[in-house]
Design a protein around this motif. Structure first.
Motif, PDB file in Angstrom:
ATOM      1  N   GLY A  64       0.784  -1.227   0.000  1.00 59.33           N
ATOM      2  CA  GLY A  64       0.000   0.000   0.000  1.00 59.33           C
ATOM      3  C   GLY A  64       0.816   1.277   0.000  1.00 59.33           C
ATOM      4  N   PHE A  65       2.109   1.180  -0.326  1.00 57.61           N
ATOM      5  CA  PHE A  65       2.946   2.377  -0.287  1.00 57.61           C
ATOM      6  C   PHE A  65       2.569   3.375  -1.387  1.00 57.61           C
ATOM      7  CE2 PHE A  65       6.379  -0.709   1.417  1.00 57.61           C
ATOM      8  CZ  PHE A  65       5.811  -0.672   2.683  1.00 57.61           C
ATOM      9  N   TYR A  66       2.211   2.857  -2.546  1.00 47.66           N
ATOM     10  CA  TYR A  66       1.775   3.770  -3.612  1.00 47.66           C
ATOM     11  C   TYR A  66       0.446   4.428  -3.244  1.00 47.66           C
ATOM     12  CZ  TYR A  66       5.391   1.903  -6.764  1.00 47.66           C
ATOM     13  OH  TYR A  66       6.582   1.549  -7.335  1.00 47.66           O
ATOM     14  N   LYS A  67      -0.446   3.656  -2.654  1.00 46.14           N
ATOM     15  CA  LYS A  67      -1.746   4.218  -2.255  1.00 46.14           C
ATOM     16  C   LYS A  67      -1.575   5.306  -1.208  1.00 46.14           C
ATOM     17  CE  LYS A  67      -4.801   0.352  -3.419  1.00 46.14           C
ATOM     18  NZ  LYS A  67      -5.787  -0.625  -2.915  1.00 46.14           N
ATOM     19  N   GLU A  68      -0.594   5.160  -0.346  1.00 41.92           N
ATOM     20  CA  GLU A  68      -0.304   6.202   0.638  1.00 41.92           C
ATOM     21  C   GLU A  68       0.019   7.525  -0.046  1.00 41.92           C
ATOM     22  OE1 GLU A  68       1.721   3.249   4.000  1.00 41.92           O
ATOM     23  OE2 GLU A  68       2.917   4.791   3.012  1.00 41.92           O
ATOM     24  N   GLN A  69       0.545   7.431  -1.231  1.00 40.21           N
ATOM     25  CA  GLN A  69       0.915   8.620  -1.998  1.00 40.21           C
ATOM     26  C   GLN A  69      -0.202   9.049  -2.955  1.00 40.21           C
ATOM     27  OE1 GLN A  69       3.778  10.422  -1.544  1.00 40.21           O
ATOM     28  NE2 GLN A  69       4.129   9.063   0.187  1.00 40.21           N
TER      29      GLN A  69
END
Length: 380
Positions: A64-69
């Protein structure tokens, strides 16, 4: 990992918040978009099939690191007939992963792309021979049958031979090698091309018919192009050069790189978890092979003295110099002149590093230590 025919065919083919934590653990993962709004769809074109070579991107999606951005990233699998930099340049992807020499060759033919994140800081290309052959350096390839994949993967080999005073067109027998190590194992060639994280492991996963046991590193000798002085930059994140004039795309690029940094830091600190993600993604290679690959890929990234993804001016210059001066068997070079325009920039990766560091991510990996991976037959 592979694409674009050897030098003469390149032109024709190409006309491609992180929660605070000292290590990239998944215990505090959140998938709430940083913007608080709808996710922006992004396509990232990989340069080969799903494997641990791309684990950092897979982890950034999975954790979910991209979703955090605020990004919804779709990973586009590569293959033998896909040129990532061309996919990017023609607008079918927002970013692409490609080796620098291949991308620069495409760029010289008009592909508007820019290296915005040099994820692999080191080359992973080997030439491997049997130990009893006595071949331990490029100079000793003279008069031998030398395997290479072509498709733009042979640049370091040709540069290494040229530096050693060998004419690739006259002094060796060049053999088109399949993307495996069977020709070497059958002793049809004297030296085979291999990536440290992939094909070299295939040798160590093969059974020695004389002993019934797996081959070991002691059975082979390795020519490492980093030691021979002909290493070139490999996996980088490339962006659309014209779009980089758009402030929205600039901001998106920083966000994409910030999450990508966290993905690779996660895989540095959680190699087995990333191995499992890669296998679950549909990798055609087994668990022990992918763990080997994860460990070897980490060696190409970490430690990152200047920060993960920062382009080294010296390494860039060496890559360009080799691309302009090394000739293949027909006398052609990768590049006819030095790259013009914005071939690379550290602006966006440095912003991403600042953001990642502020969130507690270790962007240098100074304490990284590779593990010992036990391979099994066939890499299962």
């Amino acid at each position: 990992m592979r694409k674009v025919r050897i030098f003469t065919a390149i032109a024709a083919t190409s006309v491609l918040m992180l929660s605070g934590c000292g290590t990239a653990d998944d215990s505090s993962t959140t998938t709430t978009p940083a913007s608080g709004g709808a996710l922006t769809p992004i396509k990232l074109q990989l340069q080969w099939f799903f494997q641990a070579q791309f684990a950092g991107y897979i982890a950034a999606v999975d954790q979910g690191f991209y979703k955090e951005q605020g990004l919804d990233v779709q990973l586009l699998e590569g293959g033998t007939d896909i040129v990532p930099q061309t996919v990017l340049a023609t607008g079918k992807a927002d970013y692409a992963v490609a080796w620098v020499p291949k991308a620069l060759a495409s760029r010289e033919q008009g592909a508007g792309i820019t290296d915005v994140g040099q994820i692999f800081g080191r080359s992973g290309t080997y030439q491997v021979a049997w130990k009893d052959s006595g071949i331990t350096s490029a100079a000793q390839l003279k008069g031998k049958k030398v395997g290479n994949w072509g498709f733009g993967n042979e640049f370091e080999l040709f540069a290494g031979m040229t530096k050693a005073g060998i004419d690739p067109g006259k002094d060796v027998t060049l053999v088109q090698q399949q993307f495996d190590m069977q020709a070497l194992l059958k002793k049809e060639i004297d030296a085979a091309q291999a990536m440290s994280y992939n094909e070299y492991a295939q040798l160590l996963e093969a059974k020695n018919p004389a002993t019934g046991k797996l081959y070991t590193a002691d059975d082979f000798s390795v020519i490492d192009w980093k030691k021979e002085g002909s290493a070139m930059l490999q996996d980088a994140v490339w962006a659309n050069e014209s779009k980089l004039s758009d402030p929205a795309y600039q901001q998106q690029t920083v966000k994409f790189l910030t999450a990508t940094i966290k993905g690779w830091a996660f895989c540095r600190d959680n190699a087995e978890k990333c191995r499992d993600m890669v296998v679950a993604k549909g990798s055609k290679l087994g668990k022990s092979h992918q763990l080997w690959q994860m460990n070897e890929v980490n060696k190409l990234i970490w430690p990152a003295t200047g920060g993960i993804g920062v382009v080294s001016d010296a390494d860039w210059k060496q890559t360009v110099d080799i691309s302009m001066t090394t000739k293949n068997q027909t006398g052609d070079t990768v590049l006819k002149k030095a790259p013009e325009g914005l071939a690379y920039t550290n602006d966006y990766i440095n912003q991403a590093i600042t953001a990642a560091k502020a969130a507690g991510v270790d962007v240098n990996g100074a304490s990284f230590a590779p593990t010992t991976v036990t391979l099994t037959e066939g890499g299962a």
